[in-house]
Each structure stands twice: as C-alpha cells, then as structure tokens.
Design an enzyme around this catalytic site. Structure first.
Site, PDB file in Angstrom:
ATOM      1  N   SER A 249       0.821  -1.221   0.000  1.00  0.00           N
ATOM      2  CA  SER A 249       0.000   0.000   0.000  1.00  0.00           C
ATOM      3  C   SER A 249       0.853   1.268   0.000  1.00  0.00           C
ATOM      4  O   SER A 249       1.875   1.350   0.671  1.00  0.00           O
ATOM      5  CB  SER A 249      -0.900   0.006   1.239  1.00  0.00           C
ATOM      6  OG  SER A 249      -1.476   1.288   1.383  1.00  0.00           O
ATOM      7  N   LEU A 250       0.381   2.254  -0.758  1.00  0.00           N
ATOM      8  CA  LEU A 250       1.109   3.533  -0.816  1.00  0.00           C
ATOM      9  C   LEU A 250       0.619   4.505   0.252  1.00  0.00           C
ATOM     10  O   LEU A 250       1.176   5.589   0.407  1.00  0.00           O
ATOM     11  CB  LEU A 250       0.906   4.174  -2.191  1.00  0.00           C
ATOM     12  CG  LEU A 250       1.827   3.675  -3.297  1.00  0.00           C
ATOM     13  CD1 LEU A 250       1.434   4.299  -4.617  1.00  0.00           C
ATOM     14  CD2 LEU A 250       3.277   4.007  -2.986  1.00  0.00           C
TER      15      LEU A 250
ATOM     16  N   THR B 191      -8.536  -1.523   3.350  1.00  0.00           N
ATOM     17  CA  THR B 191      -8.365  -1.942   1.967  1.00  0.00           C
ATOM     18  C   THR B 191      -8.776  -3.403   1.804  1.00  0.00           C
ATOM     19  O   THR B 191      -9.277  -4.026   2.740  1.00  0.00           O
ATOM     20  CB  THR B 191      -6.932  -1.631   1.463  1.00  0.00           C
ATOM     21  OG1 THR B 191      -6.890  -1.875   0.058  1.00  0.00           O
ATOM     22  CG2 THR B 191      -5.858  -2.454   2.157  1.00  0.00           C
TER      23      THR B 191
ATOM     24  N   LYS C  61     -13.217  -3.984   2.981  1.00  0.00           N
ATOM     25  CA  LYS C  61     -14.021  -2.765   2.817  1.00  0.00           C
ATOM     26  C   LYS C  61     -15.518  -2.967   3.054  1.00  0.00           C
ATOM     27  O   LYS C  61     -16.201  -2.050   3.494  1.00  0.00           O
ATOM     28  CB  LYS C  61     -13.822  -2.177   1.410  1.00  0.00           C
ATOM     29  CG  LYS C  61     -12.476  -1.509   1.224  1.00  0.00           C
ATOM     30  CD  LYS C  61     -12.404  -0.813  -0.119  1.00  0.00           C
ATOM     31  CE  LYS C  61     -11.010  -0.291  -0.361  1.00  0.00           C
ATOM     32  NZ  LYS C  61     -10.923   0.579  -1.525  1.00  0.00           N
TER      33      LYS C  61
ATOM     34  N   ASN D 174     -13.851   2.823   3.255  1.00  0.00           N
ATOM     35  CA  ASN D 174     -12.385   2.765   3.227  1.00  0.00           C
ATOM     36  C   ASN D 174     -11.742   3.657   4.277  1.00  0.00           C
ATOM     37  O   ASN D 174     -10.519   3.704   4.384  1.00  0.00           O
ATOM     38  CB  ASN D 174     -11.860   3.140   1.835  1.00  0.00           C
ATOM     39  CG  ASN D 174     -11.963   4.630   1.566  1.00  0.00           C
ATOM     40  OD1 ASN D 174     -12.913   5.276   2.014  1.00  0.00           O
ATOM     41  ND2 ASN D 174     -10.994   5.176   0.868  1.00  0.00           N
TER      42      ASN D 174
ATOM     43  N   GLY E 194     -15.967  -4.580  -6.452  1.00  0.00           N
ATOM     44  CA  GLY E 194     -16.120  -3.584  -5.389  1.00  0.00           C
ATOM     45  C   GLY E 194     -15.793  -2.170  -5.863  1.00  0.00           C
ATOM     46  O   GLY E 194     -16.503  -1.214  -5.532  1.00  0.00           O
TER      47      GLY E 194
ATOM     48  N   ARG F  60     -16.962  -9.212 -17.580  1.00  0.00           N
ATOM     49  CA  ARG F  60     -16.681 -10.558 -18.093  1.00  0.00           C
ATOM     50  C   ARG F  60     -17.816 -11.512 -17.706  1.00  0.00           C
ATOM     51  O   ARG F  60     -18.330 -12.244 -18.524  1.00  0.00           O
ATOM     52  CB  ARG F  60     -15.341 -11.028 -17.516  1.00  0.00           C
ATOM     53  CG  ARG F  60     -14.915 -12.379 -17.959  1.00  0.00           C
ATOM     54  CD  ARG F  60     -13.584 -12.737 -17.370  1.00  0.00           C
ATOM     55  NE  ARG F  60     -13.630 -12.799 -15.902  1.00  0.00           N
ATOM     56  CZ  ARG F  60     -12.600 -13.096 -15.130  1.00  0.00           C
ATOM     57  NH1 ARG F  60     -11.430 -13.350 -15.685  1.00  0.00           N
ATOM     58  NH2 ARG F  60     -12.709 -13.142 -13.827  1.00  0.00           N
TER      59      ARG F  60
ATOM     60  N   LYS G  33     -22.928 -10.580 -13.009  1.00  0.00           N
ATOM     61  CA  LYS G  33     -22.484  -9.611 -11.996  1.00  0.00           C
ATOM     62  C   LYS G  33     -22.750  -8.174 -12.461  1.00  0.00           C
ATOM     63  O   LYS G  33     -23.111  -7.307 -11.666  1.00  0.00           O
ATOM     64  CB  LYS G  33     -20.995  -9.806 -11.674  1.00  0.00           C
ATOM     65  CG  LYS G  33     -20.787 -10.948 -10.688  1.00  0.00           C
ATOM     66  CD  LYS G  33     -19.328 -11.189 -10.361  1.00  0.00           C
ATOM     67  CE  LYS G  33     -18.715 -10.089  -9.534  1.00  0.00           C
ATOM     68  NZ  LYS G  33     -17.254 -10.320  -9.345  1.00  0.00           N
TER      69      LYS G  33
END
Ligand code: ATR
Length: 469
Positions: free
Chosen positions: A222-223, A267, A271, A292, A334, A355, A359
């Site tokens: 993670s940044l 994250t 979430k 978040n 998400g 795809r 969903k």
C-alpha cells in the site's frame, strides 16, 4: 559494513556488528570496528539455531566474542538465553559493556513470553525477544509485554510481515531500540532504517503520538503510508500511520482499541466487512455498502467512503461542463460499485460491461443502469463520453492485460483507468494512441487519500509533497 553504515549514517543511532556474517579477514579486523564508527556498536555472533551463520563450537564461539571485545569500544554484547557460562558477561562487564540476553523463535510466539522476558532481564542488562507472530492476537501479546513489564529494559521484535507494527511502534512497546535493514530486502517485514527514520519517524514517537494505519491482507504494497506520514510531518501533527496485516476486521478492531488508534484506512478484502462494526456511517457508505476510512469518535467507530470522491474529483470539471454525460464502466467488482454510484449521483448515464454478465446485471439493477457482457464492448464504440477501466487488470502482475482490448476508441472519449501502477496501463496507452484525453488511477488514489487525511486530522492535505510509486 563500513560502506553500508556510511550510506545509512543519517538514519541510525546504534548498529549491530554481526560477526557471523563477516568473512574471515573481516573477523580478524572486527575488534577495531568501534574505533571506525562514531555510534555505539552491539557485538553479536549468532548461531545457526538462532538464525545466524556461526557454526563454531560453543566454547570457540564465546572465545571469539571475548577476543573481539577485548580492545574495548563495543557498547553491548548479545548473548543468547540458554548460554549458561558467564565468561562473556564477565568480560563485557569488566569492559564497561552491557549484556543483551536474547531469545529467538522463528516459528511463533512462545506461550511463556512474559516470564521469558522477565528471566532474560534478570540475567542481563537488556532483554531481547525476537519472535514470529502469525495473527493479530500474537501481535497484541507483544504489545502487552510493556503493560506487564514496563520498567524492564527490553527490545521486543515481531519478525515477518505480521510484526511490522512492532518495529515501527517500538517505543510504544517499551523497546529501547529497533532494527532496520540497510535498504536491501533482507527479510519479510524488515523495514529499512531510512524508512523507519524518514517515513515513520519511529524515533520521534511519544506517548501523545496519535496512531493511524491501514488494515488489509495483503497490505505491505500500500502507498497510503507514503501519503499520510509525510502529510502529518508537514503540518506538525503528532501522528504516525502504520500498515497492519490482519486476518479479519474483527480481530483488527480489538488491536485498534488496545492501541487507542484514532483512525484507519481499510483496503482489500475488508471494505465491505468493516461496515457492520461501525456505529456511525455516512450516506455513501450505506448506499455503496463499502467503507475505506474509519475514524474514532466517542465510544464508536465512524465510517466514510473517500473512494467515490477520489474517483469523481478528477472528472468533476468535465461533468460540470457537460463533456461527460454518458459512461461505459468495465468491471462489476467492489471498485466498480463505488464508481457507478458516484457517476449515478452526478446524473451521468452509465452502462456496465463485465466478463461475468450476471455480476454486471446485479450491479446495474442495484443502481438502475444498463449492463452487458464484456464480449459486446465494441457495440459501445463512439457512443460514450467516458470509458472507465474499473477492474484490477493492468495492475502488477497483470500489466499485459487490457480487458477492453476489443474496444476501438474514437479519440473523443475520456479514458480513465483506476489502476495506478503502472501509470500508463495498456488500456490508457491504447486510448492515448487514438487521441483520447486520459485520467489516471494515480490521481484517484491521491484524491481519496487527501480527503481521508482531512477526516483523520481535520486539516487540508499540505501542498508540495512528492510521492513516488
Ligand atoms: P475490485 O474490488 O478491485 O473491483 P473484485 O471485486 O474482485 O475487485 O472485482 C474484480 C473485477 O475485475 C470483476 O469485474 C472481474 O470480472 P468478473 O466479475 O467476471 O470476475 C474483473 N476481472 C478480473 N479479471 C478479469 C479479466 N481477466 N478480464 C476481465 N475482467 C476481469
């Protein structure tokens, strides 16, 4: 070793000379090492059974330690828990050195850890425990040591990725020091001395430091620490932001309460799960169903969602100008959910392609928008103002995948990819080639982070902070 130390001299206040990692010619000169450096040195000769490389017989090992110390200059010698003979200690004390009594466990956290620390401390000047937590409960055990044994001089280290917080928050654990690497990835969870000093400012933390962090699994990539820590520093806000690997949001919350955390980012994959533990949520969290950003308010946790804002902010102007009236969103996970909600709120007409069509249909039904199979994506060529790539395809290690391969940009669309690394994904490169204007996942990441920073601190994110990937 001298070179590594010179490269890191601004980040370390004490160093450890590991005799077992030196070549024979370096070992021969090791006694002079303290006179070559201007910081205290810990002398260690680690056996294979404790994770080191020393294969000498025990007597020869202790002799080498005593021999290396004899010119003086070392501040500490590290000697393991089970060493009964006291020759090294006697030699050390006669030279005015202190003895670190150490215990290692590369498998787990021993059940008798409290009594172990106590007994190590009674047999040396400093007790050192380096063990391997595997879950949040283990991490909590390590943090608790200081509650029970506050006045014991100690070094408590949680090795591996689960232990990262124990290295950064070493002061909170009552440790007199922590270990950082010289910048090379030596072991999982080991942070460089440079990061400990410059990013986390671990040595500056005190009892008033507010603890923030990010919970996820995985989390180390993670940044967010690179966004929040420099922000805190710049506005002189006494706080630190730490990555926490966790197995569940439920166990993390126990740790967060124990550490009296003031807020945290959430994250993947937590979430959605986090929402049920929140005492107060905003309208976005309720409608998107994911959160978040969590902050502590009296007696409860409050959740907000800054992802949707991060997404919408970079295209706000184009929506206001009427340049974006319709959008094609690729993906139905998400991330797509928050994006579709945000676009819908701004009355942009949305079509979802995915795809797995079912969903897309499900998400479309939820927000009253259109849906189709990703296979039909070319039907929307020339018909939309904005094309959003909202899957994780394109993100490392899927750099070579462009889920919209079949889509031919007319050049008039705005192309937006939520993937931030690399900045130019295959999707964006194809759009750029056709003459489209581009929107980057990097800006989305920064915007959600900035708003999150405001939730945490009550202040705007400072300007002029350089963040690199
Ligand atoms: P996130 O929270 O990042 O959105 P997610 O909920 O797992 O992650 O959703 C991943 C999205 O990427 C889904 O839309 C997924 O499509 P499916 O619903 O068909 O699984 C999409 N995705 C993943 N791999 C893909 C691929 N190779 N090609 C196209 N879409 C892909």
């Amino acid at each position: 070793n001298l070179k590594a130390l010179a490269d890191n001299k601004d980040y370390v206040d004490i160093c450890e000379l590991r005799l077992d990692l030196l070549s024979p010619s370096e070992v021969a000169k090791a006694a002079d090492f303290p006179s070559m450096v201007d910081i205290p040195v810990i002398l260690t000769l680690r056996r294979v059974s404790d994770g080191g490389k020393c294969t000498l017989q025990e007597k020869a090992r202790r002799s080498l330690l005593i021999d290396t110390m004899k010119n003086g200059g070392f501040s500490y010698v590290d000697i393991e828990d089970d060493v009964k003979k006291s020759d090294v200690e006697e030699a050390a004390h006669s030279l005015g050195m202190k003895v670190i009594r150490s215990y290692h466990d590369f498998e787990g956290v021993p059940a008798d850890i409290f009594s172990r620390v106590h007994s190590l401390a009674s047999r040396g000047d400093v007790a050192k425990i380096a063990v391997t937590p595997h879950n949040t409960a283990d991490v909590m055990t390590l943090f608790r040591i200081n509650e029970e044994l506050k006045d014991v001089p100690k070094i408590i280290i949680g090795m591996g990725e689960w232990g990262v917080a124990t290295r950064i928050l070493y002061k909170k654990m009552g440790s007199i020091l922590t270990f950082g690497s010289n910048g090379k990835a030596v072991a999982p969870g080991m942070i460089s001395a440079r990061e400990l000093k410059l990013l986390y400012r671990a040595d500056q933390l005190n009892d008033n430091t507010g603890i923030y962090g990010i919970v996820g699994n995985p989390v180390m990539h993670s940044l967010s620490p690179q966004i929040h820590n420099p922000g805190f520093h710049k506005i002189h806000y006494n706080a630190v932001y730490v990555p926490f690997l966790s197995e569940s949001i439920r166990s993390f919350l126990t740790l967060a309460e124990m550490l009296r955390m003031r807020g945290f980012s959430v994250t993947v994959p937590f979430k959605v799960d986090v929402v049920k533990y929140l005492g107060n949520i905003t309208r976005e969290v309720k409608q998107i169903g994911s959160c978040n950003t969590v902050v502590r308010v009296p007696n409860m946790w409050k959740g907000t969602n800054t992802d949707y804002y991060g997404f919408i902010h970079p295209i706000e102007k184009e929506i206001d100008d009427g340049r974006i009236k319709s959008a094609l969103v690729i993906g139905a996970g998400g991330a797509a959910k928050a994006i579709v909600w945000a676009l819908k709120m701004r009355t942009v007409k949305v079509m979802i392609v995915n795809r797995t069509k079912s969903k897309a249909d499900e998400l479309a039904r939820l927000y009253g928008v259109g849906s189709d199979s990703l296979d039909n994506i070319s039907q929307y060529e020339g018909k939309v103002d904005l094309v959003v790539q909202a899957t994780n395809m394109g993100l490392h290690p899927y750099e070579d995948v462009n889920p919209a391969e079949k889509f031919h940009f007319s050049g008039k669309e705005i192309a937006y990819d939520i993937v931030y690394k690399p900045k130019y994904t295959k999707f964006l490169l194809a759009a750029e080639k056709a003459g489209c204007s581009l929107k980057f996942g990097w800006d989305m990441l920064m915007e959600q982070g900035k708003l999150q920073f405001e939730s945490f601190t009550g202040y705007h994110y400072p300007k002029d902070i350089e963040i690199s990937m």
